[in-house]
Design a protein around this motif. Structure first.
Motif, short mmCIF file in Angstrom:
data_model
loop_
_atom_site.label_atom_id
_atom_site.label_comp_id
_atom_site.label_asym_id
_atom_site.label_seq_id
_atom_site.Cartn_x
_atom_site.Cartn_y
_atom_site.Cartn_z
N ASP A 127 -0.22 -0.44 4.74
CA ASP A 127 -1.47 -0.09 5.41
C ASP A 127 -2.35 -1.32 5.58
O ASP A 127 -2.33 -2.24 4.75
CB ASP A 127 -2.25 0.96 4.60
CG ASP A 127 -1.56 2.31 4.58
OD1 ASP A 127 -0.54 2.47 5.27
OD2 ASP A 127 -2.07 3.22 3.89
N PRO A 225 -6.72 -0.89 0.62
CA PRO A 225 -5.72 0.04 1.19
C PRO A 225 -4.85 0.60 0.07
O PRO A 225 -4.24 -0.16 -0.69
CB PRO A 225 -4.92 -0.84 2.15
CG PRO A 225 -5.77 -2.03 2.41
CD PRO A 225 -6.59 -2.24 1.18
N SER A 228 -0.43 5.61 2.06
CA SER A 228 -0.51 6.97 2.57
C SER A 228 -1.73 7.18 3.47
O SER A 228 -2.29 8.27 3.54
CB SER A 228 -0.55 7.99 1.42
OG SER A 228 0.60 7.85 0.60
N GLY A 229 -2.18 6.12 4.13
CA GLY A 229 -3.24 6.25 5.10
C GLY A 229 -4.64 6.40 4.54
O GLY A 229 -5.56 6.76 5.28
N ARG A 252 -10.12 7.58 4.86
CA ARG A 252 -9.52 6.79 5.94
C ARG A 252 -10.54 5.88 6.61
O ARG A 252 -10.19 4.83 7.14
CB ARG A 252 -8.91 7.74 6.99
CG ARG A 252 -8.23 7.03 8.14
CD ARG A 252 -7.53 8.00 9.07
NE ARG A 252 -6.90 7.28 10.18
CZ ARG A 252 -7.50 6.99 11.32
NH1 ARG A 252 -8.77 7.37 11.53
NH2 ARG A 252 -6.86 6.33 12.28
N VAL A 280 -8.47 2.71 8.05
CA VAL A 280 -7.11 2.47 7.58
C VAL A 280 -6.13 2.72 8.72
O VAL A 280 -6.16 3.79 9.34
CB VAL A 280 -6.77 3.38 6.39
CG1 VAL A 280 -5.32 3.16 5.94
CG2 VAL A 280 -7.72 3.14 5.23
N TRP A 281 -5.31 1.72 9.00
CA TRP A 281 -4.20 1.88 9.94
C TRP A 281 -2.93 2.03 9.10
O TRP A 281 -2.43 1.07 8.52
CB TRP A 281 -4.09 0.68 10.87
CG TRP A 281 -5.14 0.63 11.94
CD1 TRP A 281 -6.42 1.10 11.84
CD2 TRP A 281 -5.00 0.10 13.26
NE1 TRP A 281 -7.09 0.88 13.02
CE2 TRP A 281 -6.26 0.28 13.92
CE3 TRP A 281 -3.97 -0.52 13.96
CZ2 TRP A 281 -6.48 -0.15 15.21
CZ3 TRP A 281 -4.19 -0.95 15.25
CH2 TRP A 281 -5.43 -0.75 15.88
N GLU A 282 -2.44 3.24 9.04
CA GLU A 282 -1.32 3.54 8.15
C GLU A 282 -0.03 2.88 8.65
O GLU A 282 0.35 3.00 9.82
CB GLU A 282 -1.12 5.05 8.06
CG GLU A 282 -0.05 5.46 7.07
CD GLU A 282 0.04 6.97 6.89
OE1 GLU A 282 0.86 7.41 6.07
OE2 GLU A 282 -0.71 7.71 7.57
#
Length: 292
Positions: A127, A225, A228-229, A252, A280-282
């Protein structure tokens, strides 16, 4: 996750700072990669612009960056801005003076082990935190930065110098070494401790829910991060008497606002800003790591 064959075509990009600081480790890494790859192209960029140009013209070759944390951040930031992280597995051989981020991500810091991980490792999706100015955070974000105000300014100056290619001038490094050699070392009285930044008044929101407001001073905020997103958020309120318990949350989207504040994102210090949102960019970053 994807496991790579040693016959992959590699594009090895060697940061100039790594070449000057630890040429022996660079040589060892090149030898290991060359022995394990059927096709390897080596590039020696002299500055950030050439570094970017080489990376964007990689074609079908898998990029391997030999350098320190700043090189890693530069490569990830570039690929993110071009929206090419999804289809690109980045490999890194950490070499240089600042490697704490590389260690935290699970990259080996020995030249042989790191090069072997490039050849035999596995792509793992990690992430990222992406802010509202399109900046990326790979590891930890801290507010205020875990340095004094003077050190933060020095770090920012160093980052600007690296970005401008100043560190690529060998005569500057030679002059600095000469000055250190000529200046006599004298015993000094201990300098007074820098108290560092005081409590800040910040509003911290996680997924739209208020975690702390401006009426409660805080000593520090950290955002990491967590996989898990979701990001792990910790706010340490300023304590009076007994130490106050930290406020914890996961989410997120994290927004921090208030008076002008600086923040440390990985190896760099940014700001001051009055408001910043991180999302957050998973699984945004594919990084080659050793087999578990």
């Amino acid at each position: 996750m994807a496991t790579f064959a040693t016959s992959d075509q590699l594009l090895v990009v060697i940061d100039p700072v790594a070449r000057r600081m630890d040429g022996e480790s660079v040589r060892i890494a090149k030898d290991v990669l060359s022995a394990g790859s059927a096709s390897m192209k080596v590039c020696l960029p002299e500055g950030p612009e050439e570094f970017a140009r080489v990376l964007t013209r990689r074609g079908s070759r898998r990029p391997v960056v030999i350098g320190d944390d700043l090189s890693l951040i530069r490569a990830v930031s570039l690929l993110h801005r071009r929206r090419e992280l999804t289809d690109c597995a980045l490999s890194v051989v950490p070499v240089g003076g600042v490697l704490s981020l590389a260690r935290s991500l699970g990259l080996p810091t020995g030249a042989v082990a790191a090069a072997r991980a490039v050849l035999d490792g596995t792509e793992r999706r990690l992430d990222l935190l992406v802010d509202d100015s399109d900046g990326v955070v790979l590891g930890a974000l801290r507010i205020p930065p875990v340095v004094s105000h003077q050190a933060a300014e020095a770090d920012t100056g160093l980052d600007a110098a690296v970005a401008a290619g100043v560190t690529a001038r060998p005569w500057l490094r030679t002059c600095q070494s000469l000055v250190r050699t000529l200046v006599p070392v004298r015993p000094l009285r201990p300098a007074p401790l820098d108290p560092g930044p005081g409590p800040s008044r910040l509003r911290v929101e996680v997924d739209g829910e208020m975690l702390v407001d401006l009426d409660q001073p805080v000593e520090a905020v950290s955002v990491t991060p967590g996989g898990s997103g979701a990001a792990a958020v910790e706010v340490r309120p300023a304590s009076v008497g007994a130490e106050a318990s930290p406020l914890l949350a996961r989410g997120r989207r994290v927004t921090v606002s208030g008076a002008d504040f600086r923040y440390r994102a990985d190896a760099t210090v940014a700001g001051p800003v009055r408001r910043r949102t991180w999302t957050v960019w998973e699984g945004a970053l594919g990084l080659t790591l050793p087999e578990r």
